[in-house]
Enzyme design. Structure first.
Site, short mmCIF file in Angstrom:
data_model
loop_
_atom_site.label_atom_id
_atom_site.label_comp_id
_atom_site.label_asym_id
_atom_site.label_seq_id
_atom_site.Cartn_x
_atom_site.Cartn_y
_atom_site.Cartn_z
N ASP A 67 39.25 36.45 36.09
CA ASP A 67 40.18 37.56 36.31
C ASP A 67 41.07 37.77 35.09
OD1 ASP A 67 41.87 35.36 36.55
OD2 ASP A 67 42.03 35.49 38.73
N ASN A 136 48.35 32.78 49.26
CA ASN A 136 48.00 33.70 50.35
C ASN A 136 46.48 33.72 50.60
OD1 ASN A 136 47.00 35.07 48.18
ND2 ASN A 136 48.33 36.86 48.37
N HIS A 138 44.09 34.03 48.26
CA HIS A 138 43.25 34.82 47.33
C HIS A 138 42.39 33.91 46.46
CE1 HIS A 138 46.69 34.90 44.13
NE2 HIS A 138 45.78 34.06 43.72
N GLU A 143 42.84 39.81 46.83
CA GLU A 143 44.00 39.61 47.69
C GLU A 143 43.64 39.86 49.16
OE1 GLU A 143 46.55 38.23 46.54
OE2 GLU A 143 47.67 39.37 45.07
C1 GLP Z 1 46.31 33.09 40.16
C2 GLP Z 1 44.93 33.30 39.55
C3 GLP Z 1 43.85 32.61 40.32
C4 GLP Z 1 44.30 31.19 40.60
C5 GLP Z 1 45.48 31.20 41.54
C6 GLP Z 1 46.00 29.82 41.87
O1 GLP Z 1 46.71 34.19 40.90
N1 GLP Z 1 44.57 34.67 39.40
O2 GLP Z 1 42.63 32.65 39.63
O3 GLP Z 1 43.25 30.48 41.18
O4 GLP Z 1 46.51 31.96 40.96
O5 GLP Z 1 46.71 29.30 40.81
P1 GLP Z 1 47.25 27.83 40.71
O6 GLP Z 1 46.09 26.97 40.43
O7 GLP Z 1 48.23 27.86 39.55
O8 GLP Z 1 47.90 27.51 42.00
#
Ligand code: GLP
Length: 242
Positions: A67, A136, A138, A143
């Site tokens: 992403d 949440n 995702h 989302e």
């Molecule tokens: C972000 C990214 C995701 C990631 C998620 C969790 O929104 N777009 O690809 O997996 O957050 O992040 P973290 O590992 O910092 O909790």
């Protein structure tokens, strides 16, 4: 979907790094997809160390980015572009010609998404997609409420995603939308590896793994992926009952 629970973040990260290494050893031309975020950072650090120690060759693999934030210049600290180059591509000696990432500065979103979809098809699909989970539920920027049928697309980001997203940047950065691979593409990956660490993720991990499959918890769709593997530490797995 399979699950593995590890004592702590370090052993989880080590196992995830081993899986990436093994995938590339078995198939040097493997097509990989990487997420950013705090969770995979340990995996990437250990992957670099192990790859160096084992003289692993990433020279033939191909990498996609999961992403990207829309409207943020790629070189800015905190973009998926900058983080993947820093944590994955540079340490593993992966060249720019082996990488395709979303252009967050695109002025033509449909064309950018089409390019991503075509590249993935042209490479024969993704062999290993390493993803995280948002608070949440995702995955990437898919989302709650997202259609399971989508490929690459742009998404308005929810407040909780914007709030945690801000922490990845070294200075306040205006963010509101993101580009992401779609769940249809992650469901087709030969292995989709979801990493989760820490007690903050325990409630959403329980919903995603033990709750109903619903677009309100996008990660729950992985319950229907035969070769999805969820690696989590004990803290993230604390609310699981099964
Ligand atoms: C972000 C990214 C995701 C990631 C998620 C969790 O929104 N777009 O690809 O997996 O957050 O992040 P973290 O590992 O910092 O909790």
């Amino acid at each position: 979907m399979k699950q593995q629970i590890f004592n702590d973040y370090e052993t989880l990260s080590s196992a995830a790094a081993d899986l990436v290494l093994e995938t590339v050893k078995q198939n040097p031309g493997a097509v990989l997809c990487f997420a950013t975020g705090n969770t995979p950072a340990g995996t990437y650090r250990l992957l670099a160390e192990k790859a160096r120690a084992q003289a692993a060759d990433f020279g033939q693999c191909f990498c996609f980015g999961l992403d990207e934030w829309l409207g943020v210049p790629p070189e800015k600290n905190g973009t998926c572009h900058q983080i993947l180059h820093e944590q994955v591509f540079k340490p593993l000696g992966i060249q720019s010609s082996q990488v395709h990432l979303f252009d967050g500065m695109t002025t033509d979103i449909p064309a950018e998404c089409k390019k991503m979809n075509e590249m993935i098809r042209q490479k024969g699909g993704i062999d290993l997609a390493l993803v995280g989970i948002g608070l949440n539920g995702h995955i990437g920027f898919n989302e709650p409420g997202v259609s399971f049928a989508l490929e690459a697309h742009a998404q308005e980001l929810h407040d909780s995603t914007l709030a945690s997203g801000q922490h990845y940047f070294s200075e306040p950065t205006p963010i509101s939308r993101g580009l992401t691979l779609g769940l249809a593409q992650l469901m087709k990956a030969r292995i989709t590896l979801l990493l989760a660490s820490g007690s903050g993720k325990a409630p959403i991990i329980e919903k995603a793994l033990e709750g109903p499959v619903t677009s309100e918890v996008p990660a729950s769709l992985l319950q229907q992926h035969e070769r999805a593997l969820v690696m989590m530490d004990k803290a993230a797995a604390a609310h699981l009952t099964k």
